[in-house]
Design a protein around this motif. Sequence first.
Motif, PDB file in Angstrom:
ATOM      1  N   PHE A 313       3.152   8.090 -11.831  1.00 49.98           N
ATOM      2  CA  PHE A 313       2.990   7.379 -10.573  1.00 49.98           C
ATOM      3  C   PHE A 313       1.510   7.171 -10.221  1.00 49.98           C
ATOM      4  O   PHE A 313       1.177   6.773  -9.115  1.00 49.98           O
ATOM      5  CB  PHE A 313       3.710   8.140  -9.450  1.00 49.98           C
ATOM      6  CG  PHE A 313       4.086   7.267  -8.278  1.00 49.98           C
ATOM      7  CD1 PHE A 313       4.827   6.109  -8.465  1.00 49.98           C
ATOM      8  CD2 PHE A 313       3.702   7.592  -6.992  1.00 49.98           C
ATOM      9  CE1 PHE A 313       5.166   5.295  -7.393  1.00 49.98           C
ATOM     10  CE2 PHE A 313       4.046   6.789  -5.910  1.00 49.98           C
ATOM     11  CZ  PHE A 313       4.778   5.644  -6.117  1.00 49.98           C
ATOM     12  N   ARG A 315      -0.913   9.319  -9.801  1.00 51.66           N
ATOM     13  CA  ARG A 315      -1.548  10.255  -8.870  1.00 51.66           C
ATOM     14  C   ARG A 315      -2.546  11.155  -9.585  1.00 51.66           C
ATOM     15  O   ARG A 315      -3.338  11.826  -8.960  1.00 51.66           O
ATOM     16  CB  ARG A 315      -0.491  11.123  -8.189  1.00 51.66           C
ATOM     17  CG  ARG A 315       0.452  10.314  -7.347  1.00 51.66           C
ATOM     18  CD  ARG A 315       1.608  11.152  -6.849  1.00 51.66           C
ATOM     19  NE  ARG A 315       1.271  11.794  -5.593  1.00 51.66           N
ATOM     20  CZ  ARG A 315       2.159  12.484  -4.885  1.00 51.66           C
ATOM     21  NH1 ARG A 315       3.393  12.623  -5.293  1.00 51.66           N
ATOM     22  NH2 ARG A 315       1.820  13.016  -3.748  1.00 51.66           N
ATOM     23  N   ILE A 335      -1.854   4.696  -7.471  1.00 54.83           N
ATOM     24  CA  ILE A 335      -0.485   4.471  -7.024  1.00 54.83           C
ATOM     25  C   ILE A 335      -0.182   2.972  -6.898  1.00 54.83           C
ATOM     26  O   ILE A 335       0.849   2.518  -7.393  1.00 54.83           O
ATOM     27  CB  ILE A 335      -0.200   5.225  -5.708  1.00 54.83           C
ATOM     28  CG1 ILE A 335      -0.341   6.734  -5.939  1.00 54.83           C
ATOM     29  CG2 ILE A 335       1.200   4.905  -5.198  1.00 54.83           C
ATOM     30  CD1 ILE A 335      -0.206   7.559  -4.677  1.00 54.83           C
ATOM     31  N   PRO A 336      -1.081   2.190  -6.268  1.00 52.48           N
ATOM     32  CA  PRO A 336      -0.781   0.745  -6.232  1.00 52.48           C
ATOM     33  C   PRO A 336      -0.588   0.171  -7.635  1.00 52.48           C
ATOM     34  O   PRO A 336       0.268  -0.693  -7.850  1.00 52.48           O
ATOM     35  CB  PRO A 336      -2.006   0.153  -5.535  1.00 52.48           C
ATOM     36  CG  PRO A 336      -2.522   1.259  -4.674  1.00 52.48           C
ATOM     37  CD  PRO A 336      -2.276   2.518  -5.456  1.00 52.48           C
ATOM     38  N   LEU A 345       8.873   5.840  -7.005  1.00 55.00           N
ATOM     39  CA  LEU A 345       9.031   7.284  -6.811  1.00 55.00           C
ATOM     40  C   LEU A 345       9.852   7.516  -5.546  1.00 55.00           C
ATOM     41  O   LEU A 345       9.446   7.134  -4.457  1.00 55.00           O
ATOM     42  CB  LEU A 345       7.676   7.975  -6.658  1.00 55.00           C
ATOM     43  CG  LEU A 345       7.757   9.467  -6.265  1.00 55.00           C
ATOM     44  CD1 LEU A 345       8.339  10.307  -7.382  1.00 55.00           C
ATOM     45  CD2 LEU A 345       6.393  10.002  -5.875  1.00 55.00           C
TER      46      LEU A 345
ATOM     47  N   GLU B 206       0.960   5.333   1.516  1.00 50.59           N
ATOM     48  CA  GLU B 206       0.252   5.555   0.260  1.00 50.59           C
ATOM     49  C   GLU B 206       1.243   5.620  -0.896  1.00 50.59           C
ATOM     50  O   GLU B 206       1.047   5.010  -1.941  1.00 50.59           O
ATOM     51  CB  GLU B 206      -0.538   6.858   0.360  1.00 50.59           C
ATOM     52  CG  GLU B 206      -1.449   7.092  -0.820  1.00 50.59           C
ATOM     53  CD  GLU B 206      -2.065   8.477  -0.801  1.00 50.59           C
ATOM     54  OE1 GLU B 206      -1.796   9.247   0.141  1.00 50.59           O
ATOM     55  OE2 GLU B 206      -2.798   8.773  -1.751  1.00 50.59           O
ATOM     56  N   LEU B 207       2.351   6.358  -0.696  1.00 54.40           N
ATOM     57  CA  LEU B 207       3.347   6.504  -1.758  1.00 54.40           C
ATOM     58  C   LEU B 207       4.203   5.258  -1.923  1.00 54.40           C
ATOM     59  O   LEU B 207       5.054   5.204  -2.794  1.00 54.40           O
ATOM     60  CB  LEU B 207       4.240   7.720  -1.477  1.00 54.40           C
ATOM     61  CG  LEU B 207       3.551   9.086  -1.605  1.00 54.40           C
ATOM     62  CD1 LEU B 207       4.520  10.202  -1.296  1.00 54.40           C
ATOM     63  CD2 LEU B 207       2.971   9.260  -2.996  1.00 54.40           C
ATOM     64  N   GLY B 209       2.655   2.469  -2.370  1.00 53.41           N
ATOM     65  CA  GLY B 209       1.780   1.621  -3.174  1.00 53.41           C
ATOM     66  C   GLY B 209       0.796   0.792  -2.378  1.00 53.41           C
ATOM     67  O   GLY B 209       0.161  -0.105  -2.922  1.00 53.41           O
ATOM     68  N   ILE B 210       0.664   1.061  -1.080  1.00 50.54           N
ATOM     69  CA  ILE B 210      -0.308   0.313  -0.281  1.00 50.54           C
ATOM     70  C   ILE B 210      -1.699   0.881  -0.545  1.00 50.54           C
ATOM     71  O   ILE B 210      -1.893   2.088  -0.590  1.00 50.54           O
ATOM     72  CB  ILE B 210       0.065   0.390   1.214  1.00 50.54           C
ATOM     73  CG1 ILE B 210       1.296  -0.479   1.458  1.00 50.54           C
ATOM     74  CG2 ILE B 210      -1.096  -0.064   2.087  1.00 50.54           C
ATOM     75  CD1 ILE B 210       1.812  -0.440   2.863  1.00 50.54           C
ATOM     76  N   ASN B 211      -2.667  -0.039  -0.723  1.00 50.24           N
ATOM     77  CA  ASN B 211      -4.037   0.379  -0.994  1.00 50.24           C
ATOM     78  C   ASN B 211      -4.712   0.705   0.334  1.00 50.24           C
ATOM     79  O   ASN B 211      -5.254  -0.158   1.014  1.00 50.24           O
ATOM     80  CB  ASN B 211      -4.765  -0.752  -1.728  1.00 50.24           C
ATOM     81  CG  ASN B 211      -6.095  -0.296  -2.276  1.00 50.24           C
ATOM     82  OD1 ASN B 211      -6.724   0.603  -1.722  1.00 50.24           O
ATOM     83  ND2 ASN B 211      -6.526  -0.921  -3.350  1.00 50.24           N
TER      84      ASN B 211
END
Lengths: 523, 322
Positions: A313, A315, A335-336, A345, B206-207, B209-211
């Motif tokens: 993912f 991280r 992550i992005p 996830l 954040e999880l 996928g946002i920057n």
Amino acid sequence: MMASKPSEASVLLWLGGIKKRYGGIQALAGVDLEVRAGEIHAVCGENGAGKSTLMKIVAGAEQADSGSFEFEGRPVFFKSVADANRAGIAIVFQELSLFPDLDAVANIFVGREPQRFGLVNRKAMEARARPLLSGLGLDIQLDRPIGNLRIADQQLVEVAKAIAIDARLLILDEPNSALNAQESARLFAIVRKLRDKGVGILFISHRLEEVLDLSDRVTVFRNGHKVSEQARSDVTMTSIVTDMLGEKDLGQTAQRRVTPVSGAPDEDECLRIDGVSLGTDLMDFDLVARKGETIGLAGLDGSGLLSIFDLLFGRTRASQGTINLPNGQSAPRTIPGAVRAGIALIPGDRRTEGLSLEQDILSNLNVVVAGALSRFGSILSQAPMAEAAQRQAESLRLVFDSFHQRVGSLSGGNQQKVVIGKWLEADPAIILLNDPTRGVDVGAKKEIYRIIEQQAQAGKILLFHSSELTEFSQVCDRVIVFYQGRAVGEVAGPQATDQVLLEAINVGRVADRLIKDGGEAVA
Amino acid sequence: MRVNMPRKSGILGAGELGIFLVLVLLIGVVTLFQPNFLSIASLSNFGARASWFGIIALGVVFQLSMGEIDLSTASIYGLTINLAAILMVNFGIDPWVSVVICLGVGVALGAVNGILSTLFGIPVIIITLGTLSAFKGITLIISGGGYIYGLPREHPFFVLLGGTPLGIPMVIWVFAALTIILSVIYRRTRYGFMVRCIGSNLKAAELSGINIARVRIQTLMLTGFLCAVSGMLTLAFFSTADPNLGTGFELLAITAAIVGGTALSGGRGTVLGAALGALVIAVISSGIVQFGITANWSIFVTGVMIIAAVALDATIRRRQGK
């Protein structure tokens, strides 16, 4: 009548018919327990069996609804942990209960600092703390804030804090979950020394090997009842596992058919992990996962399997080895990046990691597609977002009133469906599931299993981890067993019963008859 | 299952209605005793007062919504005013060119805040506690601490942007236009959506996928830009530059946003509410002067009002939560 009260002088703690209820759940349904001075008494049981609740009651952190409680022959009632401390009972909690900004010495004596002329006597504290810490093999600067120490060192300070009370009864609730083998050995040596001095010790661990190694007596709990209490010499790993899981679960047949996987593993569109390491958390891990496969990752806390989720993912980055995603890319760096590469996830802790509880269903279901992936462009119109929400609500059978309802007002199971829905709308190639059914009811669990199976049939690659071992055989094609940072074996889905897995994750080996053809070699 | 989607109707949603009523009430009370308060001249006066920091408050709504507080806005505002004046007077640079440079400087200073915060993992409020002084210091250094006179007042920049089309100062027109544009950006764009998601649960965003870093830097750049816009309009209006212009604006802008209904806890805000909040603050300070009470009271009253607004908001939310 309750259990008869033993009269031997050596009995330190005696509990009779202890009951405790939380809302609709009977955590303890009238249990008895006895700890003698100078013995290590292990308490085993699955998550939710009631062992931690009982420890909290003994330590004064919780109070029983009813039942008898005697310590050193006198009836006692503890309103707080401080009460219990004064009486001579100390506990090392599972969750660290230290003050991260204070140093080790201050933490050990917090609330009962030795005083001189009304001021804290720092010298006396240090003089007492030093031998304690060095006995535990802790070589740390005494004046460093504890939050800067490694988790393992923090855990040892927590133990030192309990020992410093000079308790006659010491409760250790998974005291070594963050310790490595060497540190654990040192801790256990001290625990044995305390026992030999006549301290009674209650010991909880999910690692059954340690239980067998350390304890003098073993009590097993299941669903709020005491199932057995035996001397160490009378138990085996198998007998403990049997007691923990109950007869009815033995030989339980898997409910899931193994999906026939077509094509050779070297075909494209596989997830390939080759010799990946992440420090000592994960060592030399290999995996080839084909489309449509659901692969279970089973192991105790700290066994390293969660590192695989972190690596995939974006991280963290592998210190060694390569990862190839089905689309030909290598491991994502952020992550992005992982989300763009088609990796999802689904966390178990949906309230802190999965959802914006104050936002509505519509926003939560669109956060990945409209936010991270920008599928609807820079200007958002309501129509595509409503369509996306509608699509997921229908396929996940979400129960709700309005898309503008706060997600926090949904039931746990429906909240989890929103977390799943926001990812399925993104149509990922790989879905990582970390305890996806935590805290949801039985009906919602079944629905989540159904969704997992649907996604597998749709050709996704699913990696699944759960804290409930019974789930693996219901959703997985095969289960990889992790032990101390290594994959130590593999079990085919139908054979991956809770009994098999519980033993495998504890001994770090899969019984030979269960090793899957062509499975990973046993380390 | 039917898609049930009630949309907010009209310009005022439920969130802005309260602050709008407060504004009407306050204007009513002041007008009752001072009928000439409703004259164009008087309204222009307090409208312009509201606009200087109100334009900044529009950006603060985005900051608070993503859980950040920026204390350097007034310093950016003051720096751009004085820099523009110096470029025009000391270097003879064309006012339009100077303005474009200073708008760019505003954006760059916002980016500095965002990049420092991201680079060192320090909350924006702490970084801007530093840049508040640093940017103000630059202003004092380049201006020598004194007023800057001799600006080319006949230049179209001063004539147009310092003018009063239809009798209303240009800054009020710009404030109104920006309120509408930013309201749409806040409610209807991907960027505004991400801002709200981050403020509502940073970890979940954040999880997903946002920057986070990018959105944070964008928001601080936006605010820096708005500070510079307000600064340029201020310069055009007064035709002089003073290094102490805008002192206290950073807190007035935050106050306007909070009083207008933006949650300090993030995730929820209204651009229109912040604009109304700025007007309310300006009415209170103008109104108090109209009553012949010393202006010192206006700061006290503003403080009481913040507490009242936030307490009311918390009470309503607690009721709804139950």
